[in-house]
Design a protein around this motif. Structure first.
Motif, PDB file in Angstrom:
ATOM      1  N   ILE A 128       0.752  -1.005  -0.021  1.00  0.00           N
ATOM      2  CA  ILE A 128      -0.007  -0.015   0.094  1.00  0.00           C
ATOM      3  C   ILE A 128       0.697   1.364   0.281  1.00  0.00           C
ATOM      4  CG2 ILE A 128      -1.687   1.297   1.252  1.00  0.00           C
ATOM      5  CD1 ILE A 128      -2.885  -1.390   2.382  1.00  0.00           C
ATOM      6  N   MET A 129       1.866   1.210   0.991  1.00  0.00           N
ATOM      7  CA  MET A 129       2.763   2.353   0.708  1.00  0.00           C
ATOM      8  C   MET A 129       3.831   2.763  -0.270  1.00  0.00           C
ATOM      9  SD  MET A 129       2.204   3.783   3.691  1.00  0.00           S
ATOM     10  CE  MET A 129       3.440   5.142   3.262  1.00  0.00           C
ATOM     11  N   LEU A 130       3.827   1.448  -0.973  1.00  0.00           N
ATOM     12  CA  LEU A 130       4.702   1.523  -2.282  1.00  0.00           C
ATOM     13  C   LEU A 130       3.942   2.078  -3.532  1.00  0.00           C
ATOM     14  CD1 LEU A 130       7.587   0.765  -2.807  1.00  0.00           C
ATOM     15  CD2 LEU A 130       6.876  -1.608  -3.461  1.00  0.00           C
ATOM     16  N   ASN A 131       2.487   1.909  -3.436  1.00  0.00           N
ATOM     17  CA  ASN A 131       1.919   2.494  -4.805  1.00  0.00           C
ATOM     18  C   ASN A 131       1.183   3.605  -4.480  1.00  0.00           C
ATOM     19  OD1 ASN A 131       1.544   0.151  -6.747  1.00  0.00           O
ATOM     20  ND2 ASN A 131       1.398  -0.929  -5.081  1.00  0.00           N
ATOM     21  N   GLU A 132       0.629   4.259  -5.548  1.00  0.00           N
ATOM     22  CA  GLU A 132       0.057   5.666  -5.345  1.00  0.00           C
ATOM     23  C   GLU A 132      -1.129   5.544  -4.397  1.00  0.00           C
ATOM     24  OE1 GLU A 132      -1.953   3.971  -9.282  1.00  0.00           O
ATOM     25  OE2 GLU A 132       0.032   3.681  -7.929  1.00  0.00           O
ATOM     26  N   ASP A 133      -1.568   6.821  -4.207  1.00  0.00           N
ATOM     27  CA  ASP A 133      -2.870   6.958  -3.453  1.00  0.00           C
ATOM     28  C   ASP A 133      -4.010   6.375  -4.070  1.00  0.00           C
ATOM     29  OD1 ASP A 133      -1.145   8.175  -1.505  1.00  0.00           O
ATOM     30  OD2 ASP A 133      -1.941  10.066  -2.036  1.00  0.00           O
ATOM     31  N   GLY A 134      -4.821   5.766  -3.496  1.00  0.00           N
ATOM     32  CA  GLY A 134      -5.945   5.332  -4.042  1.00  0.00           C
ATOM     33  C   GLY A 134      -6.067   3.776  -4.567  1.00  0.00           C
ATOM     34  N   TRP A 135      -4.567   3.593  -4.758  1.00  0.00           N
ATOM     35  CA  TRP A 135      -4.475   2.067  -5.564  1.00  0.00           C
ATOM     36  C   TRP A 135      -5.055   0.921  -4.874  1.00  0.00           C
ATOM     37  CZ3 TRP A 135      -1.606  -2.163  -3.341  1.00  0.00           C
ATOM     38  CH2 TRP A 135      -1.085  -2.962  -4.251  1.00  0.00           C
ATOM     39  N   TYR A 136      -4.820   1.012  -3.648  1.00  0.00           N
ATOM     40  CA  TYR A 136      -5.437  -0.448  -2.768  1.00  0.00           C
ATOM     41  C   TYR A 136      -6.978  -0.264  -2.594  1.00  0.00           C
ATOM     42  CZ  TYR A 136      -6.420  -3.419   1.158  1.00  0.00           C
ATOM     43  OH  TYR A 136      -6.934  -4.674   1.772  1.00  0.00           O
ATOM     44  N   LYS A 137      -7.441   0.932  -2.532  1.00  0.00           N
ATOM     45  CA  LYS A 137      -8.781   1.296  -2.504  1.00  0.00           C
ATOM     46  C   LYS A 137      -9.465   0.677  -3.626  1.00  0.00           C
ATOM     47  CE  LYS A 137     -11.038   4.908  -0.360  1.00  0.00           C
ATOM     48  NZ  LYS A 137     -10.920   6.515  -0.048  1.00  0.00           N
ATOM     49  N   ASN A 138      -8.944   0.830  -4.844  1.00  0.00           N
ATOM     50  CA  ASN A 138      -9.439   0.527  -6.113  1.00  0.00           C
ATOM     51  C   ASN A 138      -9.523  -0.834  -6.502  1.00  0.00           C
ATOM     52  OD1 ASN A 138     -10.508   3.027  -6.718  1.00  0.00           O
ATOM     53  ND2 ASN A 138      -8.533   3.776  -7.543  1.00  0.00           N
ATOM     54  N   ASN A 145     -17.245  -4.094  -7.140  1.00  0.00           N
ATOM     55  CA  ASN A 145     -18.554  -3.912  -6.656  1.00  0.00           C
ATOM     56  C   ASN A 145     -18.687  -2.919  -5.386  1.00  0.00           C
ATOM     57  OD1 ASN A 145     -19.801  -5.619  -8.711  1.00  0.00           O
ATOM     58  ND2 ASN A 145     -18.890  -7.171  -7.332  1.00  0.00           N
ATOM     59  N   LYS A 146     -18.019  -1.575  -5.537  1.00  0.00           N
ATOM     60  CA  LYS A 146     -18.000  -0.636  -4.477  1.00  0.00           C
ATOM     61  C   LYS A 146     -17.301  -1.100  -3.196  1.00  0.00           C
ATOM     62  CE  LYS A 146     -22.586   1.293  -5.733  1.00  0.00           C
ATOM     63  NZ  LYS A 146     -23.960   1.167  -5.509  1.00  0.00           N
ATOM     64  N   SER A 147     -16.674  -2.259  -3.392  1.00  0.00           N
ATOM     65  CA  SER A 147     -15.761  -2.570  -2.103  1.00  0.00           C
ATOM     66  C   SER A 147     -14.319  -1.984  -2.126  1.00  0.00           C
ATOM     67  CB  SER A 147     -15.693  -4.121  -1.847  1.00  0.00           C
ATOM     68  OG  SER A 147     -17.040  -4.650  -1.489  1.00  0.00           O
ATOM     69  N   GLU A 148     -13.616  -2.017  -0.946  1.00  0.00           N
ATOM     70  CA  GLU A 148     -12.157  -1.137  -0.977  1.00  0.00           C
ATOM     71  C   GLU A 148     -11.259  -2.481  -0.708  1.00  0.00           C
ATOM     72  OE1 GLU A 148     -12.856   2.156   1.403  1.00  0.00           O
ATOM     73  OE2 GLU A 148     -13.695   3.079  -0.097  1.00  0.00           O
ATOM     74  N   GLY A 149     -10.183  -2.684  -1.331  1.00  0.00           N
ATOM     75  CA  GLY A 149      -9.189  -3.498  -1.019  1.00  0.00           C
ATOM     76  C   GLY A 149      -9.295  -4.751  -1.141  1.00  0.00           C
ATOM     77  N   MET A 150      -8.367  -5.598  -0.649  1.00  0.00           N
ATOM     78  CA  MET A 150      -8.239  -7.195  -0.752  1.00  0.00           C
ATOM     79  C   MET A 150      -8.454  -7.929   0.472  1.00  0.00           C
ATOM     80  SD  MET A 150      -7.083  -7.454  -3.917  1.00  0.00           S
ATOM     81  CE  MET A 150      -6.043  -9.014  -4.114  1.00  0.00           C
ATOM     82  N   LYS A 151      -8.605  -9.258   0.501  1.00  0.00           N
ATOM     83  CA  LYS A 151      -8.729 -10.051   1.459  1.00  0.00           C
ATOM     84  C   LYS A 151      -8.377 -11.403   1.207  1.00  0.00           C
ATOM     85  CE  LYS A 151      -9.970 -11.146   5.870  1.00  0.00           C
ATOM     86  NZ  LYS A 151      -9.068 -12.110   6.075  1.00  0.00           N
ATOM     87  N   ILE A 152      -7.748 -12.075   2.058  1.00  0.00           N
ATOM     88  CA  ILE A 152      -7.412 -13.508   2.048  1.00  0.00           C
ATOM     89  C   ILE A 152      -8.672 -14.329   2.611  1.00  0.00           C
ATOM     90  CG2 ILE A 152      -5.894 -15.468   2.524  1.00  0.00           C
ATOM     91  CD1 ILE A 152      -3.496 -13.549   2.842  1.00  0.00           C
TER      92      ILE A 152
END
Lengths: 422, 163
Positions: free
Chosen positions: A220-230, A234-241
């Motif tokens: 998340i820190m390595l990528n640009e702002d908004g990367w993780y969110k996007n 379907n309107k959700s933010e981020g990833m999950k295992i």
């Protein structure tokens, strides 16, 4: 192809080695922070804006949690919660053994952001043969590469990270119980407030984050702002295992965008085994309410969607059950767990979990009446919300949801003294 | 019989390293890991004499040690067989046949959960809950090492290789 935050190294020949991690851009985020003397507030803002939520079960916003740390000088602590033991959950065990450096880098960044000079990673005792050894080896490597310790990369920043081991107690996964355990006491949760961010380990401000949460930080820190969110769908933010277990063809861990339809996840896990039909799913570890299979097939794997089906995303431990499953036996097993793991501090939980288990045992041995089913609901209701920590709720929620969704099956068992399905 | 327990030099060194992880005057924090070290040294279980020796070594109260030793299930306070078998039988493993695995082991070793074999070779540990290997179920740990996707055949081979 989905990006991989925690699982990127998994398919490499030496997944846990620092060379593998460095070759994939590992520790770049950490070096970047140190070299640019990035202000702490900027890191906290970035994590807040990313929408990253705690992946241990509660789903609290990580950046917001970090922002609760007082700005005053003084000793602070970071604790990584690797006491993975929520039934159905087995994601952290793989991050620890296949990608330990992502945890170390995440811990370093978190320590820096909250101003902690010491971080502890608390691993459950049963990880001592493999994860404990791998993680300690990774720590040694990181010290050798001078990424931890004193005056890291000539930045005047000092951070030490230590691995700690537990000795078998589910309750220690509760964050204040973990602090008690690190202090060398029985793992009994503390009354909140004060919250750990104000008064935590040894009475000092402390942040406790889950392993997967911290392992997600470097990317998340390595990528640009908004990367993780996007990354979410379907309107959700981020990833999950999600840990897929139970009656499926290919059990395993799947790191996917939040918002992915459950039907797609099930397909990735090879579908239901033995050509049977799906009956029920526990979508977030055994503490969350059970959902009927047909309802599950209609929803997406994200916080809001699962909540709309009456359950919770929890830890991401997805337990799939086919139509041969006896729901009475499953609930009996779940109740035994909470009875065994209740720390005994609060009366409703200590006594209530025992009664739930006892009544369910009576149903299985044909000694229960229909009145006992009502009694189960009543006891669950009396535990819920009446204890210091969430273990009591975690014992009550399965009971209420199993009875609600599969009442006729429980009634059948009481009446006929045998399971409806076998 | 009333002699005090003597902690070996090797264990003392290991315990010293544990103490160093914590701030000064927080040696109580070292109790859990120290008990695991001493348990390993003493055939898998902790006695009251060991608790006393550790209390003196860490300069904490004996009751502090006793509380920890009796709260955490991986610390054994009674003698147990040489090899510890822990069969997970929580939901994910149960759905994939862990009950059959467990009763096969009970029958094969002629013991119940919580007991050790007569020859003291095996201890079938009780209070085993989810061991966080849900996608490898049914599974067990033998001396903390994971064995996953078990079948009856596999279990037989593993146990015979240890005998």
């Amino acid at each position: 192809m989905n990006p991989k935050l925690c699982t990127e190294t998994y398919n490499h020949s030496h997944p846990a080695s620092i060379e593998t991690y460095l070759s994939l851009g590992g520790y770049d985020a950490w070096k970047n922070i140190l070299q640019n003397k990035m202000p702490r507030s900027k890191i906290i803002e970035k994590i807040k804006d990313s929408g990253l939520r705690g992946k241990g079960g509660a789903g609290f916003l990580t950046g917001l949690k970090w922002s609760f740390i007082p700005l005053i000088e003084g000793q602070k602590y970071l604790v990584c919660n690797s006491d993975e033991s929520e039934p159905g959950t087995c994601k952290d065990r793989d991050i620890l053994r296949y990608n330990p450096h992502s945890i170390i880098e995440g811990m370093l960044i978190a320590c820096y952001a909250i101003g902690a000079s010491v971080g502890y990673n608390y691993l459950r005792g049963e990880f001592m043969d493999q994860q404990w050894k791998v993680f300690n080896e990774a720590l040694k490597e990181a010290y050798k590469f001078k990424l931890i310790g004193n005056n890291i990369i000539s930045s005047n920043i000092n951070i030490d990270i230590y691995a700690l081991i537990g000795a078998g107690a589910y309750i220690v996964g509760e964050e204040t119980a973990m602090l008690e355990s690190i202090e060398g006491k029985r793992g009994m949760p503390r009354i909140k407030p004060p919250f750990p961010a104000i008064k935590g380990l040894y009475g000092k401000p402390t942040i406790i984050n889950n392993t997967e949460t911290l392992a997600s930080i470097p990317k998340i820190m390595l990528n640009e702002d908004g990367w993780y969110k996007n990354l979410g769908l379907n309107k959700s933010e981020g990833m999950k295992i999600f840990c897929m277990s139970g009656h499926i063809n290919k059990p395993g861990n799947f790191e996917i965008p939040l918002g992915t339809p459950f039907a797609d996840l099930l397909k990735s896990a090879g579908g239901i085994s033995n050509n049977r039909k799906i009956k029920a799913v526990i979508p977030g570890g055994s503490s969350v309410p059970v959902v009927k299979g047909e309802d599950m097939m209609r929803i997406n794997m994200d916080y809001e969607s699962i909540a709309s089906a009456g359950s919770m995303l929890g830890s991401g431990g997805v337990i799939v059950m086919d139509d041969s499953t006896c729901m009475v036996s499953v609930l009996h097993r779940i109740s035994r767990f909470y009875y065994a793991e209740s720390c005994g501090q609060c009366t409703p939980c200590r006594e209530g979990t025992g009664w739930l288990y006892k009544i369910l045992s009576n149903i299985l041995s044909g000694k229960a009446s229909l009145n006992d089913l009502e009694q189960l609901n009543r006891i669950a209701f009396q535990i819920e919300g009446h204890c210091i920590c969430a273990l009591g709720d975690a014992a009550a929620m399965p009971v209420r949801s199993f009875l609600k969704n599969f009442w006729s099956e429980f009634e059948y068992y009481v009446d006929k003294k045998e399971s409806m399905v076998s | 019989m009333n002699e005090d327990y003597i902690i070996s030099d090797n264990s003392k060194q290991l315990i010293d390293d544990v103490v160093k992880k914590f701030p000064n005057n927080q040696s109580r924090s070292a109790i859990i890991e120290s008990l695991l070290i001493l348990q390993h040294e003493n055939n898998g279980f902790i006695t009251k004499k060991i608790m006393k020796a550790l209390a003196i070594y860490l300069t904490v109260h004996e009751i502090d040690i006793y509380e920890v030793a009796t709260f955490y299930t991986m610390i054994n306070v009674h003698p147990v067989g040489k090899n510890t078998i822990a069969v997970c039988n929580n939901v994910s493993c149960m759905l994939r046949g862990s009950d059959e695995i467990l009763s096969h082991i009970e029958k094969k070793l002629n013991i119940k959960v919580g007991q050790s074999t007569k020859d003291n070779c095996f201890y079938l540990k009780d209070e085993i809950e989810c061991l966080a290997a849900c996608n490898g179920g049914p599974m067990m740990q033998v001396n903390h090492k994971n064995y996953e996707n078990l079948t009856i055949d596999k279990v037989d081979k593993i146990l015979e290789s240890i005998k």
